[in-house]
Enzyme design. Structure first.
Site, short mmCIF file in Angstrom:
data_model
loop_
_atom_site.label_atom_id
_atom_site.label_comp_id
_atom_site.label_asym_id
_atom_site.label_seq_id
_atom_site.Cartn_x
_atom_site.Cartn_y
_atom_site.Cartn_z
N TRP A 1 0.84 -1.21 0.00
CA TRP A 1 0.00 0.00 0.00
C TRP A 1 0.87 1.24 0.00
O TRP A 1 2.07 1.19 0.30
CB TRP A 1 -1.04 0.00 1.11
CG TRP A 1 -0.55 -0.16 2.54
CD1 TRP A 1 0.71 -0.46 2.97
CD2 TRP A 1 -1.36 -0.05 3.72
NE1 TRP A 1 0.75 -0.54 4.33
CE2 TRP A 1 -0.51 -0.29 4.82
CE3 TRP A 1 -2.70 0.22 3.96
CZ2 TRP A 1 -0.98 -0.25 6.15
CZ3 TRP A 1 -3.14 0.26 5.29
CH2 TRP A 1 -2.30 0.02 6.35
N ASN A 2 0.24 2.37 -0.38
CA ASN A 2 0.95 3.65 -0.53
C ASN A 2 0.19 4.76 0.17
O ASN A 2 -1.04 4.70 0.28
CB ASN A 2 1.05 4.04 -2.02
CG ASN A 2 1.71 2.97 -2.85
OD1 ASN A 2 2.86 2.64 -2.63
ND2 ASN A 2 0.98 2.42 -3.81
N HIS B 1 -7.78 19.11 -7.75
CA HIS B 1 -7.97 19.30 -9.20
C HIS B 1 -6.82 18.67 -9.99
O HIS B 1 -6.42 19.19 -11.02
CB HIS B 1 -8.15 20.79 -9.50
CG HIS B 1 -9.35 21.35 -8.80
ND1 HIS B 1 -10.53 21.63 -9.44
CD2 HIS B 1 -9.56 21.61 -7.49
CE1 HIS B 1 -11.41 22.06 -8.54
NE2 HIS B 1 -10.85 22.06 -7.36
N HIS C 1 -10.81 14.99 -13.00
CA HIS C 1 -11.39 15.47 -11.74
C HIS C 1 -12.71 16.19 -11.93
O HIS C 1 -13.08 16.58 -13.04
CB HIS C 1 -10.39 16.34 -10.97
CG HIS C 1 -10.12 17.67 -11.60
ND1 HIS C 1 -9.18 17.84 -12.58
CD2 HIS C 1 -10.66 18.90 -11.38
CE1 HIS C 1 -9.15 19.11 -12.93
NE2 HIS C 1 -10.05 19.78 -12.23
N ASP D 1 -15.26 19.35 -10.64
CA ASP D 1 -15.31 20.69 -10.05
C ASP D 1 -16.69 20.92 -9.44
O ASP D 1 -17.71 20.81 -10.13
CB ASP D 1 -15.13 21.78 -11.12
CG ASP D 1 -13.67 22.03 -11.49
OD1 ASP D 1 -12.80 21.26 -11.06
OD2 ASP D 1 -13.43 23.01 -12.21
N HIS E 1 -15.86 25.70 -5.85
CA HIS E 1 -14.54 25.96 -6.44
C HIS E 1 -14.41 27.42 -6.89
O HIS E 1 -13.32 27.98 -6.87
CB HIS E 1 -14.32 25.01 -7.62
CG HIS E 1 -13.02 25.17 -8.34
ND1 HIS E 1 -11.82 25.35 -7.69
CD2 HIS E 1 -12.72 25.16 -9.67
CE1 HIS E 1 -10.85 25.44 -8.57
NE2 HIS E 1 -11.37 25.35 -9.78
MN MN Z 1 -10.76 21.95 -11.79
#
Ligand code: MN
Length: 260
Positions: A64-65, A72, A76, A78, A82
């Site tokens: 795992w990390n 963003h 992604h 918005d 935002h």
């Molecule tokens: Mn954005």
């Protein structure tokens, strides 16, 4: 209508392959390009990944990390909060927006030829009216996806296409965004970094897609891919962002259901 049949039909169509699931998401790697603003502004961090363990002394049976990035970064979502125009709306952040809106229809406006000819191509009202003349009125509640095939440049400097005047990438005019908001769309999605054109900083108002969409409580999707695999009409988009407290957006997986 028997609603039990609705879900049964959906499951059956998925199982039989009559409905296909198309991934509209770019792989989020530490190299994936992020928005660059002029140096006086805060900057969008790319993805960072730190390995915690990989079947070793730090975790003999598990991999795992830890990761971090901007809200963003990569493909992604918005949310209205935002932008300053959406800051006082109700349910304007990713943790509070109505989940019913995260599954819905999409239409595709193919601007790939125009964007190939001109990286600063602007989608204007005339294009939208021509689209409606050919395909019918843009539906209330639809995601409007601007296909530019820009996703195919994600591994090259053409993706951001930066020079001393900033980014040179396609997007909508202020009038086009107002037109779409007037149609009652759910949101606007692009293959570039941002729902706005690269040169939108010098438009009136600046960043009109952000300004008008978020001011109207509408959403954005950016860094999409595979829009060339969607029909002009008829896809259904599933796009739930992470439930970040007061989040302005988030990286996410965007899926499209398409009739095969
Ligand atoms: Mn954005």
């Amino acid at each position: 209508m028997n609603t039990q049949d609705l879900l049964g039909n959906l499951v059956g169509a998925l199982a039989s392959g009559h409905l296909k699931v198309i991934d509209l998401t770019q792989t989020l790697s530490t190299e994936f390009p992020t928005l660059e603003l002029p140096p006086q502004f805060g900057q969008c961090e790319p993805l960072r990944v730190e390995k915690v363990s990989e079947y070793d002394d730090r975790g003999p049976m598990w991999y795992w990390n830890n990761f971090s990035c901007n809200e963003h970064t990569g493909t992604h979502f918005d949310a209205p909060i935002h932008w300053v125009t959406g800051k006082d709306l109700a349910n304007n952040s990713v943790d509070t927006l109505p989940v019913q809106e995260l599954v819905g229809p999409a239409i595709v406006i193919d601007c790939s030829a125009e964007a190939a000819a001109n990286p600063d191509f602007l989608l204007d009202v005339a294009h939208l009216e021509a689209w409606e003349a050919a395909n019918g009125r843009i539906d209330e509640g639809a995601w409007v996806l601007m296909r530019t095939d820009w996703s195919k440049h994600a591994q090259s400097s053409r993706y951001k296409n930066m020079d001393e005047t900033g980014q040179h990438t396609p997007g909508p005019t202020p009038e086009a965004v107002k037109f779409l908001v007037g149609r009652g769309i759910r949101g606007f999605g692009t293959e570039t970094i941002g729902t706005d054109a690269g040169q939108a900083h010098s438009m009136d108002p600046p960043y009109p897609a952000h300004h008008f969409l978020h001011g109207a409580g509408r959403y954005g999707l950016q860094c999409l891919t595979n829009l060339d695999r969607l029909p002009t009409r008829g896809a259904v988009i599933i796009c739930p962002p992470l439930k970040l407290e007061r989040g302005s957006g988030s990286p996410l997986r965007v899926l499209a259901l398409v009739a095969a």
